[in-house]
Motif scaffolding. Structure first.
Motif, short mmCIF file in Angstrom:
data_model
loop_
_atom_site.label_atom_id
_atom_site.label_comp_id
_atom_site.label_asym_id
_atom_site.label_seq_id
_atom_site.Cartn_x
_atom_site.Cartn_y
_atom_site.Cartn_z
N ASP A 26 -65.92 46.58 -56.89
CA ASP A 26 -65.06 46.57 -55.71
C ASP A 26 -65.84 46.76 -54.40
O ASP A 26 -65.25 46.84 -53.33
CB ASP A 26 -63.97 47.63 -55.84
CG ASP A 26 -64.51 49.03 -56.07
OD1 ASP A 26 -65.74 49.21 -56.17
OD2 ASP A 26 -63.69 49.97 -56.16
N THR A 42 -67.08 38.35 -44.53
CA THR A 42 -66.35 39.62 -44.59
C THR A 42 -64.87 39.37 -44.90
O THR A 42 -64.28 40.06 -45.73
CB THR A 42 -66.50 40.39 -43.26
OG1 THR A 42 -67.88 40.60 -43.01
CG2 THR A 42 -65.80 41.73 -43.31
N SER A 43 -64.30 38.38 -44.25
CA SER A 43 -62.90 38.04 -44.49
C SER A 43 -62.66 37.63 -45.95
O SER A 43 -61.69 38.07 -46.57
CB SER A 43 -62.49 36.90 -43.54
OG SER A 43 -61.15 36.54 -43.78
N CYS A 45 -64.37 38.52 -48.56
CA CYS A 45 -64.50 39.73 -49.39
C CYS A 45 -63.24 40.59 -49.30
O CYS A 45 -62.73 41.06 -50.32
CB CYS A 45 -65.72 40.54 -48.97
SG CYS A 45 -67.29 39.72 -49.27
N HIS A 46 -62.74 40.78 -48.09
CA HIS A 46 -61.54 41.61 -47.91
C HIS A 46 -60.32 40.97 -48.58
O HIS A 46 -59.46 41.69 -49.11
CB HIS A 46 -61.30 41.88 -46.44
CG HIS A 46 -62.24 42.86 -45.85
ND1 HIS A 46 -62.48 42.95 -44.50
CD2 HIS A 46 -63.04 43.81 -46.42
CE1 HIS A 46 -63.36 43.91 -44.25
NE2 HIS A 46 -63.71 44.44 -45.41
N GLU A 47 -60.24 39.64 -48.56
CA GLU A 47 -59.12 38.96 -49.24
C GLU A 47 -59.12 39.24 -50.74
O GLU A 47 -58.08 39.21 -51.38
CB GLU A 47 -59.20 37.45 -48.99
CG GLU A 47 -58.78 37.05 -47.60
CD GLU A 47 -59.02 35.57 -47.30
OE1 GLU A 47 -59.28 34.79 -48.24
OE2 GLU A 47 -58.95 35.22 -46.11
N ASN A 49 -60.07 42.13 -51.92
CA ASN A 49 -60.02 43.60 -51.98
C ASN A 49 -61.38 44.22 -52.30
O ASN A 49 -61.47 45.20 -53.06
CB ASN A 49 -58.96 44.08 -52.97
CG ASN A 49 -57.57 43.68 -52.53
OD1 ASN A 49 -57.22 43.86 -51.38
ND2 ASN A 49 -56.81 43.10 -53.44
N LYS A 50 -62.42 43.66 -51.73
CA LYS A 50 -63.78 44.19 -51.89
C LYS A 50 -64.20 44.85 -50.57
O LYS A 50 -63.96 44.31 -49.49
CB LYS A 50 -64.77 43.08 -52.21
CG LYS A 50 -64.37 42.15 -53.34
CD LYS A 50 -64.68 42.72 -54.67
CE LYS A 50 -64.42 41.68 -55.76
NZ LYS A 50 -64.56 42.21 -57.08
N LEU A 51 -64.85 46.00 -50.69
CA LEU A 51 -65.45 46.62 -49.52
C LEU A 51 -66.76 45.89 -49.21
O LEU A 51 -67.46 45.46 -50.13
CB LEU A 51 -65.74 48.09 -49.77
CG LEU A 51 -64.52 49.00 -49.96
CD1 LEU A 51 -64.97 50.42 -50.29
CD2 LEU A 51 -63.64 48.99 -48.73
N VAL A 52 -67.09 45.78 -47.93
CA VAL A 52 -68.27 45.03 -47.51
C VAL A 52 -69.30 45.96 -46.89
O VAL A 52 -69.02 46.65 -45.91
CB VAL A 52 -67.90 43.94 -46.47
CG1 VAL A 52 -69.14 43.21 -45.99
CG2 VAL A 52 -66.88 42.98 -47.04
N LYS A 77 -65.96 43.47 -38.83
CA LYS A 77 -65.10 44.17 -39.80
C LYS A 77 -65.80 44.62 -41.08
O LYS A 77 -65.19 44.66 -42.15
CB LYS A 77 -63.89 43.32 -40.16
CG LYS A 77 -63.09 42.80 -38.98
CD LYS A 77 -62.44 43.93 -38.23
CE LYS A 77 -61.54 43.34 -37.12
NZ LYS A 77 -61.27 44.29 -36.08
N ASP A 79 -67.34 47.35 -43.68
CA ASP A 79 -66.88 48.68 -44.06
C ASP A 79 -67.99 49.71 -44.05
O ASP A 79 -67.73 50.91 -43.92
CB ASP A 79 -66.26 48.63 -45.46
CG ASP A 79 -65.09 47.67 -45.51
OD1 ASP A 79 -64.10 47.90 -44.80
OD2 ASP A 79 -65.18 46.65 -46.24
#
Length: 187
Positions: A26, A42-43, A45-47, A49-52, A77, A79
């Protein structure tokens, strides 16, 4: 973040990103990116549900000063960040990012310098490199600061991964795709 032993995929080539996005971990480390592709990555990854996490020292086109790190958080953005620089990770921490400081086991002098910097650092975790040497230094590092420890570099197989886990580390960063699908186990 480290309630279980974490395997953090280190994405060095963009063609590996899709594999990492569909893997179990994750948290993803975007190791070699530039500001032109960072927002889209980054977008993505977030889609999923992964932290970057990004390595500040290797991002092309952005400075590791306060303004550059603020841009990483607010515009790109991310993390969290990792860096070998105490100053950079302290700036990132003050801006609310998750921070990992990298320790390179080059020689005894660099190791002693790393331990000294750890005393004043406000990091959330430490990554010790290279991984095959890291288990020899767990106790000393934890005596200075008891925070999550990661190992990275030269993790090529399950045996190395297991020796890191058994030595008491909280996770690894690795670019070895065949290790990304190994189940994260409770510590």
């Amino acid at each position: 973040m480290f309630d279980k032993f974490k395997i953090i995929p280190s994405i060095r080539r963009l063609k590996e990103l899709n594999v990492a996005l569909n893997s179990k971990p994750d948290i993803l480390l975007l190791s070699e990116v530039h500001i032109g592709n960072l927002p889209a990555l980054t977008s993505m990854c977030h889609e999923k549900n992964k932290l970057v996490l990004v390595n500040i020292d290797m991002i092309g086109g952005i400075s590791g000063d306060q303004m550059g790190i603020k841009l990483l958080k607010d515009l790109f953005k991310v993390d969290g960040v990792m860096s070998a620089s105490t100053m950079k990770v302290n700036i990132a921490k003050s801006l609310g990012l998750y921070t990992i400081q990298r320790f390179f086991l080059i020689d005894s002098r660099s190791y002693e310098t790393s331990l000294k910097s750890l005393k004043t650092s406000k990091v959330d975790a430490i990554e010790v490199l290279p991984a095959p040497m890291a288990p020899h230094f767990v106790k000393e590092i934890r005596n200075v600061k008891d925070i999550p420890l990661l190992a990275g570099g030269f993790i090529k197989d399950k045996d190395t991964l297991n020796s890191i886990r058994e030595a008491g580390f909280d996770g690894v960063t690795t670019s070895e795709r065949n290790l990304w699908s190994i189940e994260n186990k409770t510590k």
